[in-house]
Design a protein around this motif. Sequence first.
Motif, PDB file in Angstrom:
ATOM      1  N   ALA A 110      -6.447 -18.053  33.839  1.00 45.16           N
ATOM      2  CA  ALA A 110      -7.032 -17.259  32.927  1.00 45.16           C
ATOM      3  C   ALA A 110      -7.651 -17.965  31.198  1.00 45.16           C
ATOM      4  O   ALA A 110      -6.471 -17.985  30.472  1.00 45.16           O
ATOM      5  CB  ALA A 110      -6.795 -15.442  32.692  1.00 45.16           C
ATOM      6  N   VAL A 111      -8.435 -17.496  30.829  1.00 42.84           N
ATOM      7  CA  VAL A 111      -9.401 -17.263  29.545  1.00 42.84           C
ATOM      8  C   VAL A 111     -10.269 -17.147  29.417  1.00 42.84           C
ATOM      9  O   VAL A 111     -11.143 -16.076  29.955  1.00 42.84           O
ATOM     10  CB  VAL A 111     -10.190 -19.045  29.356  1.00 42.84           C
ATOM     11  CG1 VAL A 111      -9.129 -20.432  29.949  1.00 42.84           C
ATOM     12  CG2 VAL A 111     -10.902 -19.093  30.534  1.00 42.84           C
ATOM     13  N   ILE A 112     -10.731 -16.630  27.622  1.00 35.53           N
ATOM     14  CA  ILE A 112     -11.257 -15.368  26.761  1.00 35.53           C
ATOM     15  C   ILE A 112     -11.085 -15.981  25.260  1.00 35.53           C
ATOM     16  O   ILE A 112     -10.104 -16.879  24.756  1.00 35.53           O
ATOM     17  CB  ILE A 112     -10.581 -14.260  27.185  1.00 35.53           C
ATOM     18  CG1 ILE A 112     -11.744 -13.562  26.292  1.00 35.53           C
ATOM     19  CG2 ILE A 112      -9.431 -14.030  25.984  1.00 35.53           C
ATOM     20  CD1 ILE A 112     -12.734 -12.432  27.481  1.00 35.53           C
ATOM     21  N   ASP A 113     -12.467 -15.886  25.280  1.00 38.92           N
ATOM     22  CA  ASP A 113     -13.388 -15.934  23.668  1.00 38.92           C
ATOM     23  C   ASP A 113     -13.388 -15.165  23.279  1.00 38.92           C
ATOM     24  O   ASP A 113     -13.432 -13.679  23.912  1.00 38.92           O
ATOM     25  CB  ASP A 113     -14.818 -16.498  23.955  1.00 38.92           C
ATOM     26  CG  ASP A 113     -15.406 -17.138  22.927  1.00 38.92           C
ATOM     27  OD1 ASP A 113     -14.635 -17.244  22.024  1.00 38.92           O
ATOM     28  OD2 ASP A 113     -16.056 -16.474  22.610  1.00 38.92           O
ATOM     29  N   LEU A 114     -12.740 -14.875  21.790  1.00 36.90           N
ATOM     30  CA  LEU A 114     -12.820 -13.336  21.036  1.00 36.90           C
ATOM     31  C   LEU A 114     -14.003 -13.841  19.852  1.00 36.90           C
ATOM     32  O   LEU A 114     -13.748 -15.096  19.147  1.00 36.90           O
ATOM     33  CB  LEU A 114     -11.529 -13.197  19.829  1.00 36.90           C
ATOM     34  CG  LEU A 114     -10.197 -13.573  21.289  1.00 36.90           C
ATOM     35  CD1 LEU A 114      -9.247 -13.276  20.177  1.00 36.90           C
ATOM     36  CD2 LEU A 114     -10.769 -12.363  21.800  1.00 36.90           C
ATOM     37  N   ASN A 115     -14.766 -12.732  20.513  1.00 40.70           N
ATOM     38  CA  ASN A 115     -15.978 -13.054  18.855  1.00 40.70           C
ATOM     39  C   ASN A 115     -15.925 -12.206  18.168  1.00 40.70           C
ATOM     40  O   ASN A 115     -15.527 -11.370  18.269  1.00 40.70           O
ATOM     41  CB  ASN A 115     -17.648 -13.238  19.826  1.00 40.70           C
ATOM     42  CG  ASN A 115     -18.253 -12.475  20.641  1.00 40.70           C
ATOM     43  OD1 ASN A 115     -18.658 -11.201  19.503  1.00 40.70           O
ATOM     44  ND2 ASN A 115     -18.451 -11.579  20.793  1.00 40.70           N
ATOM     45  N   CYS A 116     -16.797 -12.465  17.128  1.00 38.92           N
ATOM     46  CA  CYS A 116     -17.083 -11.466  15.835  1.00 38.92           C
ATOM     47  C   CYS A 116     -18.175 -11.645  15.345  1.00 38.92           C
ATOM     48  O   CYS A 116     -18.524 -12.612  14.691  1.00 38.92           O
ATOM     49  CB  CYS A 116     -15.541 -11.758  15.268  1.00 38.92           C
ATOM     50  SG  CYS A 116     -15.557  -9.919  13.515  1.00 38.92           S
ATOM     51  N   ASP A 117     -18.845 -10.618  15.107  1.00 38.84           N
ATOM     52  CA  ASP A 117     -19.972 -10.455  13.912  1.00 38.84           C
ATOM     53  C   ASP A 117     -19.689 -11.430  12.685  1.00 38.84           C
ATOM     54  O   ASP A 117     -18.829 -10.233  12.260  1.00 38.84           O
ATOM     55  CB  ASP A 117     -20.754  -9.298  13.706  1.00 38.84           C
ATOM     56  CG  ASP A 117     -21.215  -9.002  14.917  1.00 38.84           C
ATOM     57  OD1 ASP A 117     -21.576  -9.587  16.589  1.00 38.84           O
ATOM     58  OD2 ASP A 117     -21.759  -7.879  14.734  1.00 38.84           O
ATOM     59  N   MET A 118     -20.062 -11.890  11.423  1.00 31.83           N
ATOM     60  CA  MET A 118     -20.042 -12.214  10.343  1.00 31.83           C
ATOM     61  C   MET A 118     -21.247 -12.741   9.749  1.00 31.83           C
ATOM     62  O   MET A 118     -22.632 -12.945  10.376  1.00 31.83           O
ATOM     63  CB  MET A 118     -18.763 -13.238  10.231  1.00 31.83           C
ATOM     64  CG  MET A 118     -18.560 -14.713  10.996  1.00 31.83           C
ATOM     65  SD  MET A 118     -17.217 -14.933  10.982  1.00 31.83           S
ATOM     66  CE  MET A 118     -16.020 -13.808  11.313  1.00 31.83           C
ATOM     67  N   GLY A 119     -20.487 -13.201   8.716  1.00 31.22           N
ATOM     68  CA  GLY A 119     -21.688 -13.457   7.930  1.00 31.22           C
ATOM     69  C   GLY A 119     -23.022 -12.431   6.985  1.00 31.22           C
ATOM     70  O   GLY A 119     -23.968 -12.981   6.747  1.00 31.22           O
TER      71      GLY A 119
ATOM     72  N   HIS B 211     -14.572  -6.202  16.013  1.00 31.56           N
ATOM     73  CA  HIS B 211     -14.874  -5.718  14.922  1.00 31.56           C
ATOM     74  C   HIS B 211     -14.600  -5.948  13.654  1.00 31.56           C
ATOM     75  O   HIS B 211     -12.850  -6.510  13.429  1.00 31.56           O
ATOM     76  CB  HIS B 211     -15.221  -4.091  15.231  1.00 31.56           C
ATOM     77  CG  HIS B 211     -16.013  -4.152  16.705  1.00 31.56           C
ATOM     78  ND1 HIS B 211     -16.713  -4.177  16.706  1.00 31.56           N
ATOM     79  CD2 HIS B 211     -15.165  -3.055  17.754  1.00 31.56           C
ATOM     80  CE1 HIS B 211     -17.566  -3.690  17.576  1.00 31.56           C
ATOM     81  NE2 HIS B 211     -16.450  -2.963  18.588  1.00 31.56           N
ATOM     82  N   GLY B 212     -15.436  -7.217  13.141  1.00 29.89           N
ATOM     83  CA  GLY B 212     -14.765  -7.607  11.830  1.00 29.89           C
ATOM     84  C   GLY B 212     -14.425  -6.172  10.402  1.00 29.89           C
ATOM     85  O   GLY B 212     -13.280  -6.738   9.484  1.00 29.89           O
ATOM     86  N   ASP B 213     -15.131  -5.653  10.633  1.00 29.74           N
ATOM     87  CA  ASP B 213     -15.194  -4.532   9.090  1.00 29.74           C
ATOM     88  C   ASP B 213     -14.478  -2.920   9.436  1.00 29.74           C
ATOM     89  O   ASP B 213     -15.570  -2.394   8.849  1.00 29.74           O
ATOM     90  CB  ASP B 213     -16.740  -4.883   8.421  1.00 29.74           C
ATOM     91  CG  ASP B 213     -16.863  -4.493   7.443  1.00 29.74           C
ATOM     92  OD1 ASP B 213     -15.614  -4.727   6.733  1.00 29.74           O
ATOM     93  OD2 ASP B 213     -18.006  -4.047   6.886  1.00 29.74           O
ATOM     94  N   GLN B 214     -13.396  -3.082  10.055  1.00 38.80           N
ATOM     95  CA  GLN B 214     -13.382  -2.049   9.970  1.00 38.80           C
ATOM     96  C   GLN B 214     -11.624  -2.151   9.585  1.00 38.80           C
ATOM     97  O   GLN B 214     -10.750  -2.875   9.905  1.00 38.80           O
ATOM     98  CB  GLN B 214     -13.348  -1.108  11.593  1.00 38.80           C
ATOM     99  CG  GLN B 214     -14.562  -0.808  11.903  1.00 38.80           C
ATOM    100  CD  GLN B 214     -15.400  -0.609  13.609  1.00 38.80           C
ATOM    101  OE1 GLN B 214     -14.076  -0.675  14.334  1.00 38.80           O
ATOM    102  NE2 GLN B 214     -16.192  -0.776  14.093  1.00 38.80           N
TER     103      GLN B 214
END
Lengths: 253, 253, 253, 253
Positions: free
Chosen positions: A2-11, A224-227
């Motif tokens: 099993a693999v998973i990617d972790l993505n986050c909005d930024m910039g 979510h990066g900004d919480q």
Amino acid sequence: MAVIDLNCDMGESFGAWRMGNDEAVLDHVTSANIACGFHGGDPRTMRRTVAMALARGVAVGAHPGLPDLQGFGRRNMSITPDEAYEMVVYQVGALAAFAQAQGGRLRFVKAHGALYNMAARDAALAGAIAAAVADYDRSLAFVGLAGSELIRAAEKRGLRALGEVFADRSYQDDGTLTPRSQPGAMIESVEDSVRQVLSMVLEGRVRAVSGREVPVQADTLCIHGDQPGALAFVQRIRQALAEAGVTVRAAAA
Amino acid sequence: MAVIDLNCDMGESFGAWRMGNDEAVLDHVTSANIACGFHGGDPRTMRRTVAMALARGVAVGAHPGLPDLQGFGRRNMSITPDEAYEMVVYQVGALAAFAQAQGGRLRFVKAHGALYNMAARDAALAGAIAAAVADYDRSLAFVGLAGSELIRAAEKRGLRALGEVFADRSYQDDGTLTPRSQPGAMIESVEDSVRQVLSMVLEGRVRAVSGREVPVQADTLCIHGDQPGALAFVQRIRQALAEAGVTVRAAAA
Amino acid sequence: MAVIDLNCDMGESFGAWRMGNDEAVLDHVTSANIACGFHGGDPRTMRRTVAMALARGVAVGAHPGLPDLQGFGRRNMSITPDEAYEMVVYQVGALAAFAQAQGGRLRFVKAHGALYNMAARDAALAGAIAAAVADYDRSLAFVGLAGSELIRAAEKRGLRALGEVFADRSYQDDGTLTPRSQPGAMIESVEDSVRQVLSMVLEGRVRAVSGREVPVQADTLCIHGDQPGALAFVQRIRQALAEAGVTVRAAAA
Amino acid sequence: MAVIDLNCDMGESFGAWRMGNDEAVLDHVTSANIACGFHGGDPRTMRRTVAMALARGVAVGAHPGLPDLQGFGRRNMSITPDEAYEMVVYQVGALAAFAQAQGGRLRFVKAHGALYNMAARDAALAGAIAAAVADYDRSLAFVGLAGSELIRAAEKRGLRALGEVFADRSYQDDGTLTPRSQPGAMIESVEDSVRQVLSMVLEGRVRAVSGREVPVQADTLCIHGDQPGALAFVQRIRQALAEAGVTVRAAAA
């Protein structure tokens, strides 16, 4: 395995205004969805965010949004598919240029906010966005809400489609997210979130609010990066994934 | 054998507002400087203008400007070299994306308006713009005012530098244009303009207002598209160039 | 009896981006310079900031800037006096509307950033800004750098001119601020700042960097809201002013 | 005695881009809906258009739109009533300032494009727009689609509500316009248009597409300025109104 990617909005800073905690978040995710100037971001912020991502080996993605700076791209607008196509080509090209100028490469595209949400339900909009990406560079991956029109549109155009899943949102029997306006839309407990993620990643299933188990394509998890608590949560989820033997790595690299 | 390129600014419409006569002008020039959204142009206009240029075999160029839509990029702004670098990477990437999505290629970059004029005299700004282009794609040509800092900056960074000359502006002994605020800055007579162009293209020299003959590197001639008599002038100049045995073709193709 | 006004820039958030600490600062100042949407601020922020100021009896001022959101109005632009006039009428009217809609009144105008700095030295720009305010509403006060072209322009047009002074900037023999590019431009010590303010308010004089005492018209003191130590400084200065018997109140009320 | 107002959108140029034929149209209408910078218009255009209207005795109106320059305010956006309130206060104040600076007065407000169309059907949006106008200046008139939520909202807030009617659009049995997507939405014949206008003005009725006569409140007739034949049509309609003894004058003066 099993693999998973972790993505986050930024910039998503703009001019003199700061937003987010990009530098800290980048140490914990594998893919960066970088704003392209329409809903947030500006040329300076794009250059710096790309540099930070490349330096850490985080996959660089374009995060194009609606031309609505004041509303942060979160307000639905009645745009035509052609308008969607054009705003995506423009923004994707602009972000790709910063990657290329730094010796790196753009890896994927994920639409932002209202553009993402509208297209998830609207095949014509989704098709236009996927066509924009495919026409520009067929080797790019395409992130969309798992099971949505975005995924169907990307597959139809021969793009590698990555299903995005959420740790803090509950699901319905048809595999869509429970609308925020409904009770139970948000998963408040960290441990419930962790359980949901593990089920989606390991078994390809999620327990809907009705109790039914429904299939879901979990390629990349939205962070979510900004919480408040965001960094603690991503550390907790990474620990749980590691304990379950799940590999965390960029899906588009 | 003498050759010259004819370039013209275009794609400067914005949203519901039309500007220029692009379709007609494209039949007469060999290079199109296409606005990239900061001083004019929008994703739809960019897409269409690129398509029209590619269909006619006209070389596609990016025409990045200052972020001043209301002032059409014509008002000087005190930007830093870093800001210039970033706004050029952004805009060049956005325009290149439309060319690439249509199976074509961006060929050159020419800065617009106040950005061009400021950088022609300011080595740091010129260096930043040239670096942006070179970092993005070293194979692009770089158009700048003949003899100016733009040309020196491009050569220093290994870009192919194309000297731009003007038919309707008079020159000074140092090879710079006579400022518009001074008498005699504009050449009113069509035949004087034609004579100046032929001298620049065939002999690499221009007669300055003082009467002295000064050297000038004439790779590409600026054609104004949106003025009364513009089409008649470009037809007249092409006729004169043909009679003098000068080949008219894109410099960057 | 000595009096002084304490003014602070605020309402500079934009859309989803927060800036400043307006609510806390408003308890300590007597005049609010509220951004009007061109360099910062948006209709929502303007409405809320006006409401907070009116609720505390703080004088409401318009703080118009250059149309440069990305540069926060801090980059010089070569605008004409007519353009300055027009952007000031527009922004002042927009802000005044929020005051009027809430049963309050706009009291004064202070230009922002590069517009303020350029006009302080340029009589034509200063004249255009003052004319815009006078044409719109002759009862408004006009804040400008003490001793600058802004003050002369306002007086010439019959406006009540308020000289602005700074606690943390040193002065030159001609009463102008030492440019930030020069050593000694900033006053680092809080006690030196307090001493300078008391001298300006009580004696109408400031000790220039040369050691000379020069006259200065101190009607309103600029307070910086968004810096570490800002709130502590304003409390310290208010204490010192109280001990010296100086009344702190809005100049334009 | 029958009276009617003729209103026309204008001041919709932006920066270097021209739109419309304002100077010619102003000689034929009695009310000018002047763009306020969000969908079109800029401070210079606003100043000039106000001056031209005041010089001809044409009533000055504010024409606020959605913040969508690229889409000319014609694309629906999912804004909240609070956002509508705020963007209307802002734009109305900005335009009123130009009238006031020239010794004139703002007379009325008419929303533009998608803002007008959405609010005509949405009581909450209409209420917010009417509240913005009433809070700002209760003496302003409020133009809205005859019989729509805009009219109801204005009346509820004590504003003078002016019903707007159209010469070139057909009506349904409920008094609303036939949607453009349906056949028969547009009235192509000039004489049919003239007949419809005379019926609305003289009898307060319009023949719907079904053939039924339905009541309509015709206070002001929308004139399109920027179309081929526009000037000829307004001259024709004025002639017909004169022959029928109808007085043409501004409704809000």
